[in-house]
Design an enzyme around this catalytic site. Structure first.
Site, PDB file in Angstrom:
ATOM      1  N   PHE A   1     -18.765   0.935  -5.753  1.00 29.17           N
ATOM      2  CA  PHE A   1     -18.283  -0.362  -5.245  1.00 29.17           C
ATOM      3  C   PHE A   1     -18.368  -0.326  -3.717  1.00 29.17           C
ATOM      4  O   PHE A   1     -17.994   0.664  -3.091  1.00 29.17           O
ATOM      5  CB  PHE A   1     -16.820  -0.568  -5.684  1.00 29.17           C
TER       6      PHE A   1
ATOM      7  N   ALA B   1     -14.525   2.793  -0.724  1.00 25.53           N
ATOM      8  CA  ALA B   1     -14.174   1.751   0.255  1.00 25.53           C
ATOM      9  C   ALA B   1     -13.520   0.615  -0.506  1.00 25.53           C
ATOM     10  O   ALA B   1     -14.170  -0.022  -1.348  1.00 25.53           O
ATOM     11  CB  ALA B   1     -15.418   1.269   0.984  1.00 25.53           C
ATOM     12  N   VAL B   2     -12.244   0.405  -0.252  1.00 24.91           N
ATOM     13  CA  VAL B   2     -11.541  -0.710  -0.881  1.00 24.91           C
ATOM     14  C   VAL B   2     -11.313  -1.757   0.204  1.00 24.91           C
ATOM     15  O   VAL B   2     -10.737  -1.459   1.258  1.00 24.91           O
ATOM     16  CB  VAL B   2     -10.199  -0.272  -1.509  1.00 24.91           C
ATOM     17  N   ILE B   3     -11.813  -2.965  -0.048  1.00 19.86           N
ATOM     18  CA  ILE B   3     -11.725  -4.039   0.953  1.00 19.86           C
ATOM     19  C   ILE B   3     -10.948  -5.203   0.349  1.00 19.86           C
ATOM     20  O   ILE B   3     -11.244  -5.640  -0.780  1.00 19.86           O
ATOM     21  CB  ILE B   3     -13.140  -4.469   1.400  1.00 19.86           C
TER      22      ILE B   3
ATOM     23  N   GLU C   1     -11.877   4.924 -10.320  1.00 19.54           N
ATOM     24  CA  GLU C   1     -12.398   5.988 -11.196  1.00 19.54           C
ATOM     25  C   GLU C   1     -12.494   7.338 -10.495  1.00 19.54           C
ATOM     26  O   GLU C   1     -12.853   8.344 -11.136  1.00 19.54           O
ATOM     27  CB  GLU C   1     -13.784   5.596 -11.730  1.00 19.54           C
TER      28      GLU C   1
ATOM     29  N   HIS D   1      -5.622  -7.417  -6.381  1.00 18.82           N
ATOM     30  CA  HIS D   1      -6.383  -6.322  -7.011  1.00 18.82           C
ATOM     31  C   HIS D   1      -6.492  -5.138  -6.044  1.00 18.82           C
ATOM     32  O   HIS D   1      -6.348  -3.972  -6.446  1.00 18.82           O
ATOM     33  CB  HIS D   1      -7.781  -6.841  -7.365  1.00 18.82           C
TER      34      HIS D   1
HETATM   35  N1  INI Z   1     -13.351  -0.691  -6.158  1.00 15.74           N
HETATM   36  C1  INI Z   1     -13.590  -0.193  -4.929  1.00 15.74           C
HETATM   37  O1  INI Z   1     -13.954   0.979  -4.784  1.00 15.74           O
HETATM   38  N2  INI Z   1     -13.439  -0.996  -3.835  1.00 15.74           N
HETATM   39  C2  INI Z   1     -13.023  -2.302  -3.945  1.00 15.74           C
HETATM   40  O2  INI Z   1     -12.913  -2.980  -2.880  1.00 15.74           O
HETATM   41  C3  INI Z   1     -12.750  -2.819  -5.228  1.00 15.74           C
HETATM   42  N3  INI Z   1     -12.326  -4.199  -5.368  1.00 15.74           N
HETATM   43  O3  INI Z   1     -12.104  -4.874  -4.368  1.00 15.74           O
HETATM   44  O4  INI Z   1     -12.190  -4.728  -6.483  1.00 15.74           O
HETATM   45  C4  INI Z   1     -12.941  -1.973  -6.354  1.00 15.74           C
HETATM   46  N4  INI Z   1     -12.713  -2.443  -7.612  1.00 15.74           N
HETATM   47  C5  INI Z   1     -13.241  -1.787  -8.780  1.00 15.74           C
HETATM   48  C6  INI Z   1     -12.304  -0.706  -9.305  1.00 15.74           C
HETATM   49  O5  INI Z   1     -12.328   0.427  -8.472  1.00 15.74           O
HETATM   50  C7  INI Z   1     -12.733  -0.253 -10.702  1.00 15.74           C
HETATM   51  O6  INI Z   1     -14.037   0.250 -10.670  1.00 15.74           O
HETATM   52  C8  INI Z   1     -12.662  -1.392 -11.744  1.00 15.74           C
HETATM   53  O7  INI Z   1     -11.393  -2.007 -11.722  1.00 15.74           O
HETATM   54  C9  INI Z   1     -12.915  -0.816 -13.169  1.00 15.74           C
HETATM   55  O8  INI Z   1     -11.885   0.122 -13.525  1.00 15.74           O
END
Ligand code: INI
Length: 157
Positions: A21, A79-81, A57, A87
């Site tokens: 992601f 990277a979580v944005i 994960e 979420h």
């Molecule tokens: N995962 C990320 O690594 N970064 C993000 O910014 C993000 N957002 O914004 O939704 C994100 N979502 C996916 C999450 O990590 C899982 O892969 C998904 O929920 C399936 O379990």
């Protein structure tokens, strides 16, 4: 592993668990981490990179790799944005808590190299931009923690 001189070479393999992601950002973190390992004399072949769907994960994968006892430390990179919903908060919390748990339950250092940013611009700034490369910082933390663990092992603690 014993050498021809009978010395014991300390475990010096590392693993990176990288989230797909926001992949463009995370690829820069991975490149920074590999460069930092290289700077300390560690060949790319000594670092396994495992890609997972998202930062959520990372913990399970890091825990499984750590439990294999093949690695001196594991680096989690993601990277979580922030988006329009909450979420972001759930993914950040799960990644941070899970990475901590993976280290505590296995006794192998698992490093938190997940960016948690309000904007893409903040993320790029920390992935080889003006704020440095947090992937490289995470790799250096992994090397330092591997050395700490080795010292404690040698001291029987
Ligand atoms: N995962 C990320 O690594 N970064 C993000 O910014 C993000 N957002 O914004 O939704 C994100 N979502 C996916 C999450 O990590 C899982 O892969 C998904 O929920 C399936 O379990």
């Amino acid at each position: 592993m014993p050498t021809s001189e009978g010395q014991v070479v300390p475990l010096c393999r590392f693993a990176i668990v990288a989230a797909k992601f926001n992949r463009e950002v995370v690829e820069r973190l991975v490149a920074g981490a590999l460069a930092a390992f290289r700077q300390q004399g560690l060949d790319d072949r000594a670092v396994d990179v495992v890609w997972v769907p998202g930062s959520f994960e990372i913990p399970l994968t890091a825990q499984r790799l750590a439990a294999s006892k093949k690695y001196a430390a594991i680096v989690g990179l993601g990277a979580v944005i922030r988006g329009d919903t909450d979420h972001y908060d759930h993914v950040c919390r799960a990644a941070a808590d899970g990475i901590l748990q993976a280290g505590l339950t296995t006794g192998v250092p698992v490093i938190f190299g997940v960016l948690t940013c309000q904007t893409e611009e903040q993320a790029y700034a920390r992935a080889g931009g003006p704020e440095g490369n947090k992937g490289a910082d995470a790799a250096r933390a992994a090397l330092e923690m591997a050395a700490v663990m080795r010292r404690l092992d040698d001291a029987g603690e």
